[in-house]
Structures are given as C-alpha cells and as structure tokens.
Design a protein around this motif. Structure first.
Motif, PDB file in Angstrom:
ATOM      1  N   GLU A 152      71.903  11.470 -27.412  1.00 42.45           N
ATOM      2  CA  GLU A 152      73.327  10.977 -27.325  1.00 42.45           C
ATOM      3  C   GLU A 152      73.704  10.484 -25.778  1.00 42.45           C
ATOM      4  O   GLU A 152      74.116   9.352 -25.712  1.00 42.45           O
ATOM      5  N   SER A 156      73.858   6.807 -24.573  1.00 44.91           N
ATOM      6  CA  SER A 156      74.896   6.352 -23.977  1.00 44.91           C
ATOM      7  C   SER A 156      74.827   5.631 -22.473  1.00 44.91           C
ATOM      8  O   SER A 156      75.756   4.667 -22.280  1.00 44.91           O
ATOM      9  N   PHE A 159      73.677   2.487 -22.992  1.00 42.09           N
ATOM     10  CA  PHE A 159      75.009   1.548 -23.562  1.00 42.09           C
ATOM     11  C   PHE A 159      75.638   1.267 -22.210  1.00 42.09           C
ATOM     12  O   PHE A 159      76.174   0.164 -22.312  1.00 42.09           O
ATOM     13  N   TRP A 245      80.835   7.916 -19.344  1.00 42.40           N
ATOM     14  CA  TRP A 245      80.691   7.427 -20.649  1.00 42.40           C
ATOM     15  C   TRP A 245      80.147   8.228 -21.842  1.00 42.40           C
ATOM     16  O   TRP A 245      79.520   9.361 -21.261  1.00 42.40           O
ATOM     17  N   GLN A 246      80.552   8.199 -22.922  1.00 49.42           N
ATOM     18  CA  GLN A 246      79.921   9.104 -23.907  1.00 49.42           C
ATOM     19  C   GLN A 246      79.826   8.342 -25.371  1.00 49.42           C
ATOM     20  O   GLN A 246      80.607   7.409 -25.602  1.00 49.42           O
ATOM     21  N   LEU A 247      79.026   8.919 -26.150  1.00 55.38           N
ATOM     22  CA  LEU A 247      78.812   8.221 -27.592  1.00 55.38           C
ATOM     23  C   LEU A 247      79.957   8.658 -28.342  1.00 55.38           C
ATOM     24  O   LEU A 247      80.178   9.834 -28.481  1.00 55.38           O
ATOM     25  N   GLU A 248      80.752   7.710 -29.143  1.00 60.03           N
ATOM     26  CA  GLU A 248      81.772   8.062 -29.705  1.00 60.03           C
ATOM     27  C   GLU A 248      81.625   7.838 -31.258  1.00 60.03           C
ATOM     28  O   GLU A 248      81.839   9.016 -32.022  1.00 60.03           O
ATOM     29  N   GLU A 309      78.918   3.215 -31.097  1.00 59.03           N
ATOM     30  CA  GLU A 309      80.182   2.940 -29.877  1.00 59.03           C
ATOM     31  C   GLU A 309      80.092   3.790 -29.058  1.00 59.03           C
ATOM     32  O   GLU A 309      79.788   5.044 -29.165  1.00 59.03           O
ATOM     33  N   VAL A 310      80.347   3.114 -27.800  1.00 62.46           N
ATOM     34  CA  VAL A 310      80.495   4.005 -26.471  1.00 62.46           C
ATOM     35  C   VAL A 310      81.802   3.943 -25.801  1.00 62.46           C
ATOM     36  O   VAL A 310      82.333   2.641 -25.791  1.00 62.46           O
TER      37      VAL A 310
END
Length: 377
Positions: A152, A156, A159, A245-248, A309-310
């Motif tokens: 992840e 991200s 992304f 940032w992070q993967l949502e 989504e990120v």
C-alpha cells in the motif's frame, strides 16, 4: 526524456467478488459471487503471478502510462486536439466551478472521513479489509506484503507521483507552458503562474509529449471537465507541494470494464445492482443468477477493473484572476495552506494464457469528487 512513458457485508453470509475456476450452476465462469465463509485463507493468499513493472525499477517505468489502444472516443473523433487530446463535448452535469475546476479547501472530503469508496459495497472494517486483500491478490502482491501493508505504501507513492504528472500535463496543455517550468522533479511540486510573464513557450515536441501524457494519465471524462476553460480569459497561480499521502480505498470489479459499459450502456450499475439485490432480499440464489447472467452478457474475456484512491496532503496556494479586471475570481490571495486532495485511479487487468493476471495501465479518473467519483459500475 520521452514523457509518453512517464508514465462486503461481513458476517456469516458475506458475499464478495472473487476470481477462480470454480464450478457453479449453469455455465462455468471465472468470476462470480461466492460466500466468504467458503473462501479459505489459502485461497485468498494464493498468488497467480508476480507482476513485473509495477513494484520494481524506476517509478517512471514501473508506473507505465500508455494510451489505451481502443477505448478512447478521441480516436473516433479522428484527431487529438492540441490542448491535451481533450474531447469535444463537456459532460452535462459536472458539479464544479465554471472558472477552473479545482477544490482548494482545508476541509477533508466527508466521504474520506466516512471511508466511503463509492463501490456500493458494505462499509465495515472487515468488508474494506477483504476488498483490499482481493486487490492485492489481483496485483500479485506477495502474501507477507499484503499483511504488513508495504504494498500500500509503494502504490500510494506511485499514485502521488502520478497525480503530479497528470496535473502538470493538464496545466501544460491548457496554458501552453513547458512541462519543465511546471514540475519540480526534485521536490515533486507542481507550480504554474501565468500572472507573471512567461517568455518561454513549449516547442512542438514538448507539446506533443505533454498532450500524450495528459491523454494517457487522465481519463476522458476528467479531460472533458477542463474543455470549457478559456486560458485567454483567466490567469492562474497554483502551487501544489505534496507532503504526505496514503492509500484510502481499493476494490475489485469482476467482469466489467469502463469500455464494456461504454459499448453497452445497459451494463451501467450492474455490479452495484448485485449487492443491492442481496441487501434487499438476502437471496443467495438470486445473487448467483445475477452473477451468471452478467457473465453471459459481457462474455468470458477475463477482464476486471481495479479502482483505488489515495489522499494526498499538500501545501498549496491557488488563485485565479480575471484577465480583464485583474480581480481574484477564484481562490484567495492568502499564503500557502494545507489541503488534502483525494485522487481516484482505475486500471483494467486481463488473464494470460496460464491463468495469471496481467496489469493494464493506471489512469486518474477523478480528483476531489469533481466528477462524483466518475462511477460507471
């Protein structure tokens, strides 16, 4: 540098989309809705094939942006316009500013807080976890990386980079500014200021590269969104510096792709209809029948869609001025402030001759819900 290559109700009777060669009533299908209670841990963790080019090497090559070969309606129109390959008509119900579509706000989107991925599937901790595991399986992520979450983080990272690349190419095409004047490759910042004099215009090759990148990185409806922007009527000053940032969210859509739905509009919403039917009736048999019928309708090509989504926290300043009056008509004159963007990505995978999965190309299909997620499934 060639920019063309920069590229669910959980519980005892939960039903999720899963891939595999398992018999079911009626014709044999390779994707169907099955009970999580019968889904063994071994089956969840099985890796079909590693996917080279996604999690190794330079980011520009592992996050390949390549233009779709046959799905774009731009090709049907016969040409790609100089403004980034933008199609000719704007969507009728775009819920965005008519000046420059952009969300500049300190407030995080409500659905990020609610952890709503717009999949139409149950929004519980366990349901979201299963959806992520299915995506990891589809991407060929090693089992240890699935549970420790390193996949992840890397996804991200890519992304966040892709967000900058896509935004830069859009701005370059729309305002006729060289890409290297917009993107800071060292910091990852995106910066444009047409209010100041720009004495350098992109050359022909630079324009073509930016157009190709914009078409590859941004899905058609997102490009359409910026079609009505008149670069001669406004001056824009925008600086976006990603901080973290992070993967949502991430989920898998079996059988369906955006291209299939465009070719057959009656398929729109088919995936969510199955979940809605189960929510309404609780009928396993009905859900199975709907899954089999969907497989018949779309054929047995083996394509699936991954949507992810990120969220990207940025230090940002944004200002749009009327070119005639000089008045600020959008944004503000304030200094940089922290904002969070939600960027939605989509990729189609296919089946190889050995039953493994082959990744397609990630595309940005929406940001900050300007297209309400650009949902078609």
């Amino acid at each position: 540098m060639n920019l063309a290559v920069l590229t669910s109700r959980l519980g005892p009777r939960t039903f999720v989309a899963f891939s595999g060669r398992f018999p079911c009533r009626g014709p044999m299908i390779h994707e169907y809705v099955c009970s999580l209670s019968s889904l063994s841990l071994d089956r969840v963790n099985r890796v079909s094939h590693a996917l080279p080019g996604i999690f190794s090497g330079e980011r520009a090559t592992r996050f390949l942006f390549t233009s779709p070969a046959s799905s774009s309606r731009d090709d049907e129109d016969g040409e790609i316009e100089e403004n980034g390959g933008e199609p000719k008509e704007a969507p009728p119900n775009s819920n965005v500013s008519t000046t420059f579509p952009w969300r500049h706000s300190r407030d995080v989107l409500d659905r990020v807080v609610a952890k709503d991925d717009r999949s139409g599937l149950p929004n519980t901790i366990r349901a979201r976890f299963v959806r992520r595991m299915l995506v990891a399986h589809e991407l060929g992520v090693p089992w240890w990386s699935r549970f420790f979450g390193s996949w992840e983080t890397e996804l991200s990272d890519d992304f966040a980079w892709a967000f900058g690349a896509g935004l830069s190419s859009l701005l370059s095409c729309k305002f006729d500014v060289p890409l290297d004047k917009i993107t800071n490759e060292n910091t990852g910042a995106v910066c444009i200021d047409t209010i100041s004099e720009l004495d350098q215009k992109p050359g022909k090759e630079e324009k073509e590269s930016a157009e190709e990148l914009a078409k590859a990185a941004l899905e058609e409806e997102l490009r359409i969104l910026y079609k009505s922007v008149d670069p001669t009527a406004i001056n824009i000053k925008l600086k976006v510096q990603p901080l973290e940032w992070q993967l949502e969210n991430a989920f898998l859509i079996p059988l369906l792709t955006r291209e299939l739905v465009e070719e057959n509009p009656s398929l729109r919403g088919s995936y969510q209809a199955i979940e809605q039917e189960f929510s309404k009736t609780g009928s396993v048999q009905k859900v199975r029948e709907m899954g089999e019928q969907l497989a018949k309708d779309v054929g047995f090509g083996g394509s699936r869609t991954v949507i992810a989504e990120v969220s990207i926290r940025c230090l940002e300043s944004f200002q749009v001025r009327d070119n005639q009056t000089g008045d600020v008509i959008q944004g503000s004159e304030s200094e940089e402030e922290e904002v969070t963007h939600l960027v939605r990505f989509e990729m189609v995978t296919s089946r190889d001759d050995h039953g493994g999965r082959v990744p397609g190309n990630w595309q940005i299909i929406d940001w900050d819900d300007l297209l309400e997620g650009n949902v078609w499934h």
